[in-house]
Write a protein that holds these residues in place. Structure first.
Motif, short mmCIF file in Angstrom:
data_model
loop_
_atom_site.label_atom_id
_atom_site.label_comp_id
_atom_site.label_asym_id
_atom_site.label_seq_id
_atom_site.Cartn_x
_atom_site.Cartn_y
_atom_site.Cartn_z
N ALA A 216 0.83 -1.21 0.00
CA ALA A 216 0.00 0.00 0.00
C ALA A 216 0.87 1.26 0.00
N LEU A 217 1.93 1.25 0.81
CA LEU A 217 2.82 2.43 0.88
C LEU A 217 3.46 2.70 -0.47
N LEU B 276 7.78 3.44 6.94
CA LEU B 276 7.68 4.77 6.32
C LEU B 276 9.02 5.51 6.19
N PRO B 277 9.85 5.55 7.25
CA PRO B 277 11.10 6.32 7.13
C PRO B 277 12.03 5.79 6.03
N GLY C 257 7.46 8.93 16.06
CA GLY C 257 7.66 10.33 15.67
C GLY C 257 6.62 10.89 14.72
N PHE C 258 5.48 10.21 14.57
CA PHE C 258 4.44 10.71 13.66
C PHE C 258 3.35 11.48 14.40
N LYS D 266 17.85 -3.22 9.98
CA LYS D 266 17.71 -3.58 11.38
C LYS D 266 16.54 -2.86 12.05
N LEU D 267 15.38 -2.93 11.41
CA LEU D 267 14.19 -2.26 11.93
C LEU D 267 13.78 -2.85 13.27
N ALA D 268 13.36 -1.95 14.18
CA ALA D 268 12.89 -2.42 15.49
C ALA D 268 11.64 -3.27 15.29
#
Ligand SMILES: [Zn+2]
Ligand SMILES: [Zn+2]
Length: 351
Positions: free
Chosen positions: A166-167, A195-196, A220-221, A316-318
């Motif tokens: 979708a993004l 997103l980032p 942070g959004f 390395k996404l959380a």
């Protein structure tokens, strides 16, 4: 093998034990290490999707046959390999691509089996991962999990891939653009994580649950709580009177879809994803006068899933918060999902 199975639509899942199957032809037998519980499993148990105005889309009319073992977000360890499956190392840990097609149509040949008109998806049209064993028809559906733990990797097969697909459809967006995302549940969490990596657009998340929105703010959004007062005005206060360049609707019911549509600026794009059910009424001149795009998005292709896993591992996404549960809890987890009590994802261990 032990499985939590759907015997009758509208009834609780039942635990069933039987002998392990042995893989024939190109089949591979995996030991299930983790299987994500997805909101769409709820529609499967109910037997229908809401179409708006009380109308229902019955899953049996779409070819779903019972009894069935649900579960389409599966990571497993290779236990046995069929005689024609080629070289697949025993003990290898793999993520299963579940959106399998007929293998013969244009969509399947173009590498987009998720759009096949005779789908064979695992956990929907064939037995899936609410079990300690799963049979996968061909090794080409097994993907590398890189260094991701099974309980985190599994949900990329549906929730992660759906958010990613979708993004990607909302792009390109520049730093000047606003992107509205409706729904901060499982799909929203994956979107927040991804997103980032994909855009520097200004993103606003909308949901009616403060707990979910608080999690999103940690990324942070900006957020808007739709249970408090005039939602449309609250969004416009952030984005300005013109509206948003793109909106992704992970809920996609009658209320959220008309809200998303009404907030689009000229040349804006709306991507409908969720299966909560409803309908969207669009005055046709508005589409052309405002040059708008409305489109849907359904999961993603095997190559997109491979690309996504590599991206998540490299960057390395959380990990998204995960609760690990046993097979016998499968039915009560679906009840929790139905009442909106679940934060992040729930994963069954196959035990
Ligand atoms: Zn799913
Ligand atoms: Zn096909």
């Amino acid at each position: 093998m032990k499985s939590a199975r759907l015997i009758e639509f509208g009834s609780p899942l039942e635990l069933e034990e039987k002998r392990d199957p042995s893989p024939k032809g190109t089949e591979i037998l995996l030991e299930v290490l983790a299987c994500g519980v997805c909101h769409s499993d709820l529609h499967l148990r109910d037997g229908y999707y809401q179409m708006g105005k009380g109308e229902k889309l019955w899953v049996k009319d779409r070819g779903v046959r019972l009894p069935l073992t649900p579960g389409h977000e599966v990571v497993g360890r290779v236990l046995q390999v069929g005689p024609e499956a080629g070289k697949v190392p025993l003990g290898a840990v793999k993520l299963v691509y579940p959106w399998i097609g007929c293998g013969e149509c244009e969509e399947c040949e173009e590498g987009t089996p998720q759009l096949c008109s005779s789908p064979k998806s695992l956990g929907i049209y064939q037995d899936g991962g609410y079990s300690d064993r799963i049979l996968v028809p061909h090794p080409k559906w097994l993907l590398d999990t890189h260094d991701l733990l099974p309980e985190y990797a599994c949900s990329y097969a549906c929730a992660g891939l759906t958010a990613y697909g979708a993004l990607k459809k909302s792009l390109p967006l520049s730093a000047k653009d606003h992107l509205l995302i409706i729904g901060a549940g499982g799909l929203g969490m994956f979107a927040a994580q991804l997103l980032p990596l994909l855009t520097d657009a200004k993103v606003i998340f909308l949901d009616l649950d403060e707990g979910r929105l608080a999690k999103i703010r940690e990324f942070g959004f900006q957020t808007v709580n739709s249970s408090e007062g005039e939602t449309s005005e609250a969004v416009r206060k952030i984005v300005g009177p013109k509206g948003v360049s793109a909106a992704i609707d992970f809920v996609n019911n009658s209320v959220t879809s008309s809200l998303a549509f009404s907030l689009l600026k000229k040349n804006g794009k709306m991507i409908s994803v969720g299966l909560f059910g409803g309908e969207l009424k669009i005055p046709t001149p508005i589409l052309s006068l405002r040059s708008l795009t409305v489109r849907g998005s359904y999961t993603g292709s095997p190559s997109e899933l491979a690309e996504l896993l590599q991206l998540v591992s490299e960057k390395k996404l959380a990990p998204i918060p995960v609760q690990v549960k046993s097979l016998k809890e499968a039915d009560s987890i679906l009840n929790d999902l139905a009442s909106g009590k679940v934060l992040g994802r729930v994963v069954l261990t196959g035990k």
